[in-house]
Design an enzyme around this catalytic site. Structure first.
Site, PDB file in Angstrom:
ATOM      1  N   SER A  22      -2.168  10.157  -5.258  1.00 26.70           N
ATOM      2  CA  SER A  22      -2.674  10.484  -3.897  1.00 26.70           C
ATOM      3  C   SER A  22      -1.793  11.121  -3.001  1.00 26.70           C
ATOM      4  O   SER A  22      -2.250  11.901  -2.033  1.00 26.70           O
ATOM      5  CB  SER A  22      -3.041   9.107  -3.280  1.00 26.70           C
ATOM      6  OG  SER A  22      -1.861   8.331  -3.120  1.00 26.70           O
ATOM      7  N   ASP A  35      -1.891   6.650   7.331  1.00 25.95           N
ATOM      8  CA  ASP A  35      -2.501   5.330   6.844  1.00 25.95           C
ATOM      9  C   ASP A  35      -1.418   4.378   6.364  1.00 25.95           C
ATOM     10  O   ASP A  35      -0.354   4.674   6.381  1.00 25.95           O
ATOM     11  CB  ASP A  35      -3.717   5.414   5.713  1.00 25.95           C
ATOM     12  CG  ASP A  35      -3.408   5.768   4.545  1.00 25.95           C
ATOM     13  OD1 ASP A  35      -2.207   5.959   4.091  1.00 25.95           O
ATOM     14  OD2 ASP A  35      -4.437   6.133   3.794  1.00 25.95           O
ATOM     15  N   HIS A  55       0.115   6.537   3.290  1.00 23.73           N
ATOM     16  CA  HIS A  55       0.642   7.935   3.163  1.00 23.73           C
ATOM     17  C   HIS A  55       1.041   8.475   4.283  1.00 23.73           C
ATOM     18  O   HIS A  55       0.486   8.173   5.391  1.00 23.73           O
ATOM     19  CB  HIS A  55      -0.903   8.669   2.428  1.00 23.73           C
ATOM     20  CG  HIS A  55      -1.527   7.994   1.514  1.00 23.73           C
ATOM     21  ND1 HIS A  55      -2.384   6.965   1.519  1.00 23.73           N
ATOM     22  CD2 HIS A  55      -1.124   8.132  -0.009  1.00 23.73           C
ATOM     23  CE1 HIS A  55      -2.887   6.580   0.118  1.00 23.73           C
ATOM     24  NE2 HIS A  55      -1.861   7.418  -0.618  1.00 23.73           N
TER      25      HIS A  55
END
Length: 827
Positions: A497, A779, A782
């Protein structure tokens, strides 16, 4: 025309979009229905034109979307039912820095691509100078460019001395206007008048006790750009005479205002006549800005006007739609995007044009464009001279190339040059076979070419292959195996991610592994792309630094051009197949995808050129974090588990190496135990056990890379100390411009550590900060766009205390001799 609060602007308010999103869905979502037979045929025709280049390729998988995957709403706008199938968006009114826009043509195309636009008309005021750059960038993104221009004119009533400014949009074929010199003479005269007009505005402002310097206006406009009202308005804002652009227009610069001035605009009827004679489609821009539209529309229809803008971002204007019907005019529309940002700015692609409207537009335009292309090619076939060749190449930018080619290839390639704009039927009707025969039988007047440059009318050495290649470039399709620029370096991306731009949007997974919903993407893209960030990721910045477009997701529908690279990363992926198995694209599968791309490149470029591209490319890989965060069930020791992760990474690297990859970039593992999610789980402090295995990984990874460097000839890498960079910012956030490096901008619970950002992961309530740029974490897992930018800058050009033995800039700029990399021979 600049829409700044007067009656030609559309009602867009980007600040309210997020709040209104659910309301809009309720308004339109409940009445979707199947397309009628008429809409179905129209949609088929439109999509076939948009995807002509794909249908003429050998791959059947790239054809237009299946009709069964679409419905229409109450307004006749097509909507997709299927996952991963994209709406065909036309944007028919936009501006760049070449007139009064704020973005370069390249940035405009990038933004259009981000907004899902498939067909973009660049319509700068009184110039087409931005078209070549837009076309070159659009080729990378698979966007079709309609060369356009917005022409400033004057409407002069027969029995009145009152004149009114009128703007006419002209849309041309891929080859641009025929008899281009006639149009350019008109536009150049208008631009010269714009200089005089702007100077007169500055003079009037000075008389109004609002001192403004001419140099200030020209500096804002930029070199070679004729200043317009918007440039004067921006200078007024910077000088402190008004608070904003809207105030400048409403107080001083509106039509007939105290500082308004006219230039040397032609009569609207004369402009329309030239548009028609040069193979263009003439459309009246923002008629709602006219004081007396009915007599104007009546006169312009008689002069040859084809259509008028009726659709805006806030919908169809019924009164003007009725006017269009009364005079049998096409009903079109566009955002009139300038890139100002802020309140009132309508986004690219925000005008929903019904499928029947698009069909009617192309039904009128395509025969006109086909005729223009035929005339352009016939002129060259009659006289294959240097000057005619320069005209052909006007809207295609070609780099330097040398050598010669047999003339016989002309007949074989001319169809391919035209296939992205003309159907087989159109080419047959246009008698292009005769042109091909004529081209193949004639000898060019010059045998070699050193360069082909936009607008260059100087004597050039040219031959038929030059013509064909330039034709293919501006038609978004290169027919032969062509050499890429010598300094071209592609970027291929693998991992999790931290690098995923949205591949997980296109797989069967859960929202735990997706970020394709608000507020992800809110600060840069202004919409969710699938990136786990408020904006961009490290690879996005690296691509920018390297002069590449943003590298798209491999799984993105319609993405079949990989000469700039591809991004295979998948949020939640690990080096081990078992990590989030069934929900993500593991590293092994990502490598399989890369092999497919390598095969595709060989088919597109030929073996030699593909080998060169793959070997010169840089490969970014970020993987391992998910393996360590999900190892609960493993009975292996930390050392054994880390060895398994690195073992799989090594296998992946060797597979890339076998295909020719030589240059790699790796961030090491960040302090995983200090993520907001982990801190919340640990009761408020960093999870030292998780951080310990990250440190172990970082100890073993350099040794792994050093071993590979010894085993694999030419293997070179950039190892980035991600752990240290993150630690520095967590320990001293203010030093790096962050207000908070502990709490996530988006989430809930302690430190925002509950993974609820967006409210689609089982918990609907979440907190969202006002300014993500002040937060290190966006978040629970991240970093933010701002943090990623700092990391990317360090990876790109950092010194050896943070990235070694090379930084990415060195790898991108390196030639084989510099790094002693044995690139495969192209022969």
């Amino acid at each position: 025309m600049v829409g700044l609060g007067d009656n030609n602007s559309t009602s867009c308010n980007s600040n309210n979009r997020a709040k209104d999103k659910k309301k809009k869905k309720k308004k339109r979502g409940g009445s979707k229905r199947k397309m009628t037979a008429e809409q179905t045929l129209a949609f088929k025709s439109v999509t076939e034109w948009v995807y002509l280049d794909r249908q003429n390729s050998s791959s059947t998988s790239t054809a237009a979307p299946a009709l069964s995957s679409w419905v229409v709403d109450d307004f006749g706008v097509q909507k997709s039912l299927g996952m991963g199938i994209e709406k065909v968006v036309f944007e028919l009114h936009s501006h760049s820095k070449h007139s009064d826009g704020f973005l370069s043509p390249s940035k405009l195309v990038e933004r259009a691509h981000g907004n899902g636009v498939k067909v973009l008309a660049l319509t700068d005021h009184d110039t087409m100078s931005g078209i070549p750059e837009a076309m070159e960038t659009a080729r990378r993104y698979g966007i079709k460019i309609i060369p356009g221009v917005e022409i400033s004119t004057i409407f002069s009533p027969r029995n009145s001395e009152m004149e009114e400014p009128v703007h006419i949009l002209a849309y041309y074929s891929s080859g641009g206007p025929r008899r281009y010199e006639e149009l350019e003479k008109l536009l150049a005269n208008i631009r010269d008048g714009r200089y005089l007009r702007a100077k007169d505005m500055v003079l009037k402002l000075n008389k109004l006790k609002l001192p403004l310097k001419w140099e200030h206006v020209t500096r804002i406009a930029g070199k070679g750009v004729a200043p317009g009202r918007l440039h004067v308005a921006r200078a007024m804002v910077e000088a402190g005479h008004v608070e904003n652009l809207k105030q400048a227009f409403t107080r001083y610069l509106y039509d007939g205002g105290p500082a308004y001035s006219t230039g040397s605009e032609p009569l609207a009827e004369d402009a329309i006549q030239i548009i028609c004679e040069t193979g263009g489609l003439a459309v009246l821009a923002h008629p709602w800005a006219l004081k007396n539209p009915i007599p104007i529309i009546e006169r312009l229809k008689d002069a040859g006007l084809h259509g008028m803008e009726v659709y805006r971002s806030d919908g169809r204007l019924a009164a003007y739609s009725d006017l269009a019907d009364s005079y049998d005019l096409l009903k079109l529309g566009g955002s009139d995007y300038h890139g100002r940002g802020g309140h009132g700015e309508c986004e690219l692609g925000s005008v929903n044009l019904p499928v029947l409207v698009l069909h009617d537009f192309l039904k009128v335009a395509r025969p006109i464009w086909c005729s223009a292309i035929k005339d352009i090619l016939e002129n060259y076939a009659e006289e294959p001279s240097d000057s005619n060749l320069a005209r052909i190449a006007r809207f295609g930018r070609m780099g330097s190339f040398k050598g010669s080619c047999p003339l016989s290839c002309g007949k074989d390639l001319i169809d391919h040059c035209l296939s992205s704009w003309l159907s087989t039927e159109e080419r047959q009707k246009g008698d292009f076979e005769a042109i091909r025969m004529k081209l193949s039988s004639k000898s060019p007047k010059s045998q070699h070419t050193e360069s082909l440059v936009f607008f260059s009318m100087a004597t050039q050495r040219a031959h038929i292959l030059s013509f064909l290649l330039s034709c293919a470039t501006f038609l978004n399709l290169i027919s032969c195996h062509s050499n890429l620029p010598e300094n071209h370096v592609a970027l291929f991306i693998f991992g999790d991610s931290l690098f995923d731009p949205g591949n997980n949007n296109y797989i069967n997974t859960t929202t735990d592994f997706q970020a394709n919903f608000w507020p992800y993407g809110e600060t840069f893209f202004k919409y969710p792309t699938g990136r786990f960030s408020d904006g961009r990721l490290i690879p996005d910045f690296i691509a920018h630094f390297a002069g590449l477009p943003i590298i798209p997701t491999y799984l993105q529908p319609g993405n079949h051009k990989f000469t700039d690279g591809a991004n295979f990363a998948s949020g939640g992926a690990g080096a081990l197949v078992e990590s989030h198995q069934g929900f993500v694209i593991d590293l092994e599968t990502q490598i399989k995808y890369f092999k497919k791309v390598e095969k595709s490149l060989r088919q597109e470029l030929g073996d030699a050129e593909a080998k060169k591209l793959v070997s010169k490319a840089v490969y970014l890989i970020s993987v391992g974090g998910n393996d360590y965060l999900t190892r609960n069930s493993s009975t292996a020791s930390d050392e054994e588990f880390a060895s398994m992760v690195l073992g799989n990474l090594t296998l992946a690297l060797k597979e890339i190496y076998k295909k020719g990859g030589r240059k790699f970039g790796f961030p090491n593992m960040m302090p995983l135990g200090c993520l907001p999610y982990m801190k919340a789980q640990a009761g408020g402090s960093c999870d030292d056990q998780v951080t310990a295995i990250a440190k172990l990984h970082n100890k073993l990874l350099p040794k792994t890379l050093q071993n590979l460097e010894t085993q694999l000839e030419g293997f070179k890498y950039a190892y980035y100390d991600f752990f240290e960079s993150v630690s520095q910012r967590l320990n001293n956030p203010s030093k790096y411009g962050f207000k908070d490096a502990t709490t996530a901008c988006c989430g809930s619970g302690m430190y925002g550590g509950v993974y609820s950002c967006g409210g689609k992961r089982g918990i609907t309530e979440f907190h969202l900060c006002e300014n993500p740029g002040q937060y290190f974490f966006f978040d629970s897992y991240h970093p933010s766009d701002k943090a990623y930018e700092q990391f990317a800058e360090l990876m790109w050009s950092g010194t050896t205390d943070v990235v070694w033995p090379y930084n990415l800039k060195s790898l991108f700029e390196a030639k084989a001799s510099n790094l002693n990399i044995p690139f495969p021979s192209p022969y």
